[in-house]
Design an enzyme around this catalytic site. Structure first.
Site, mmCIF file in Angstrom:
data_model
loop_
_atom_site.group_PDB
_atom_site.id
_atom_site.type_symbol
_atom_site.label_atom_id
_atom_site.label_comp_id
_atom_site.label_asym_id
_atom_site.label_seq_id
_atom_site.Cartn_x
_atom_site.Cartn_y
_atom_site.Cartn_z
ATOM 1 C CG ASP A 170 -1.972 1.071 1.164
ATOM 2 O OD1 ASP A 170 -3.035 0.784 0.595
ATOM 3 O OD2 ASP A 170 -1.748 2.186 1.665
ATOM 4 C CG ASN A 178 -4.625 11.291 -5.532
ATOM 5 O OD1 ASN A 178 -3.893 11.334 -6.517
ATOM 6 N ND2 ASN A 178 -5.355 10.235 -5.248
ATOM 7 C CG HIS A 183 -6.955 12.986 -8.790
ATOM 8 N ND1 HIS A 183 -7.195 11.942 -7.925
ATOM 9 C CD2 HIS A 183 -7.698 14.031 -8.338
ATOM 10 C CE1 HIS A 183 -8.068 12.314 -7.000
ATOM 11 N NE2 HIS A 183 -8.391 13.583 -7.224
ATOM 12 C CG ASP A 187 -3.897 8.542 -12.287
ATOM 13 O OD1 ASP A 187 -4.377 8.039 -11.256
ATOM 14 O OD2 ASP A 187 -4.589 9.051 -13.190
ATOM 15 C CD GLU A 209 -4.471 4.047 -1.598
ATOM 16 O OE1 GLU A 209 -4.707 4.387 -0.424
ATOM 17 O OE2 GLU A 209 -5.318 4.121 -2.515
#
Length: 298
Positions: A170, A178, A183, A187, A209
C-alpha cells in the site's frame, strides 16, 4: 503457430505436418486423443488443434468439447475438425461440440493454410480480448479478478504442502499525494510502484493504491526479503510534479501458505499484517505467522 494434430493414421499425420512445418509452424502429432488433450492442457502455447473425428480413446467430438472448455478458461485456442465423411450432420455435431472450423480429410495444402490463417486471426483476437479483460488499464498489472484466479490456480498447484506466499503493498499517505499534487501525479505514483512489482510473481492491482504479489515456491523468509527490497526501491522513487519531485514510501504485509488454507485466507492474513505496518509507522514490512506478527522496519 504451435499446432497439435490428432489422427489415428500416422500417414495422415505426416502428410498434414509436411504441409505445415515448411511454413514455420511448430507441429506436435498424436494418434492417441487422450494424450493429445493432456498435452494441449499442459502447453498453453498451443494455439490450434486439428483433430479427426475418428480418433480414440476420446472421440473427435469429445476431444473438441474438452478442448473448448480449456479455451473458455481464458485461453486462445482454435479447434479445427477434419473428416473424410463430410456431411451436414458431422459438420453440425463438430460445431456444436466446440469446433471453429471443418476440413475434408486429407486437406488440400492451400485450403489448410487459409484455414490456419483464419485461426491465427481468431486466436490473436482472443488473446487481445483476454488481455483487456484481465488487465488493469492504468498499470498493466492483473486486475483484481484475474489476480485472484491466477492465485487460486497457483494454490491448487502448490497443494497442501507446497510453498506459497503473499505480499500486500500500500502506498503510504496516498490521499495526501492526490490532494497536494493532483490526480495526475497520483496516477504516476501508482504506475511507478506497479513497475517495481510487475516482474515479481503473480502481481496485481487490487484497487486504488493497493497491490498484491503471490509467490509460488517461495518461503516466508524469501518473501520477506523481496518485500524489503521493494520497500527500499519504492523509497528511492521520485515522481515528477509541478512543485518538484515527490517522494514515496510503501508499507508491506507478508503471509505464508499453511495446510488447509485458502487464497482468500492467505491474503486476509497479509492484509492484517499490512494494517499492522500502516498503524505502527508505515514504510515497513510486517509478516504474519500463524499466531504471531513479526515486524521488520529495516
Amino acid at each position: 503457430m504451435h499446432i497439435v494434430i490428432v489422427d489415428s493414421s500416422r500417414v495422415v499425420l505426416r502428410v498434414v505436418a509436411g504441409m505445415l512445418e515448411p511454413r514455420g509452424h511448430v507441429v506436435t502429432q498424436f494418434t492417441d486423443s487422450a494424450e493429445a488433450l493432456a498435452y494441449v492442457t499442459d502447453n498453453p502455447k498451443v494455439r490450434a488443434l486439428i483433430t479427426s473425428l475418428e480418433v480414440r480413446p476420446l472421440s473427435g467430438l469429445e476431444l473438441c468439447w474438452s478442448a473448448r472448455l480449456l479455451a473458455e478458461a481464458s485461453r486462445p485456442l482454435s479447434i479445427i475438425v477434419m473428416s473424410s465423411a463430410r456431411n451436414a450432420r458431422n459438420l453440425a455435431e463438430a460445431l456444436d461440440s466446440g469446433a471453429d472450423d471443418f476440413l475434408d480429410k486429407p486437406p488440400g495444402a492451400e485450403e489448410l493454410q487459409a484455414r490456419l490463417r483464419a485461426a491465427e486471426r481468431l486466436t490473436t483476437l482472443q488473446s487481445e480480448l483476454i488481455r483487456l479483460a484481465e488487465t488493469d488499464s492504468l498499470t498493466g498489472l492483473l486486475n483484481r479478478r484475474a489476480f485472484l484466479q491466477r492465485s487460486r490456480d497457483a494454490a491448487q498447484k502448490a497443494g497442501s504442502f507446497g510453498q506459497l506466499c503473499a505480499i500486500l503493498i500500500d502506498i503510504d499517505h496516498f490521499k495526501r499525494v492526490n490532494d497536494e499534487y493532483g490526480h495526475d501525479v497520483g496516477d504516476a505514483a501508482i504506475k511507478a510502484v506497479a513497475g517495481l512489482i510487475a516482474p515479481e510473481g503473480i502481481a496485481g492491482r487490487l484497487g486504488g493504491e493497493e497491490f498484491a504479489i503471490v509467490l509460488a515456491g517461495h518461503s516466508l523468509a524469501e518473501a520477506e526479503a523481496l518485500a524489503s527490497r521493494l520497500r527500499l526501491k519504492a523509497s528511492d522513487l521520485r515522481i515528477r510534479s509541478a512543485k518538484g519531485p515527490v517522494r514515496l514510501t510503501c508499507s508491506f504485509g507478508v503471509s505464508e501458505w499453511s495446510e488447509g488454507a485458502t487464497v482468500e485466507g492467505l491474503l486476509k492474513r497479509a492484509d492484517i499484517a499490512l494494517y499492522e505496518a500502516k498503524s505502527t509507522g508505515r514504510n515497513r514490512v510486517v509478516s504474519a505467522m500463524t499466531d504471531l506478527i513479526i515486524a521488520r522496519a529495516n
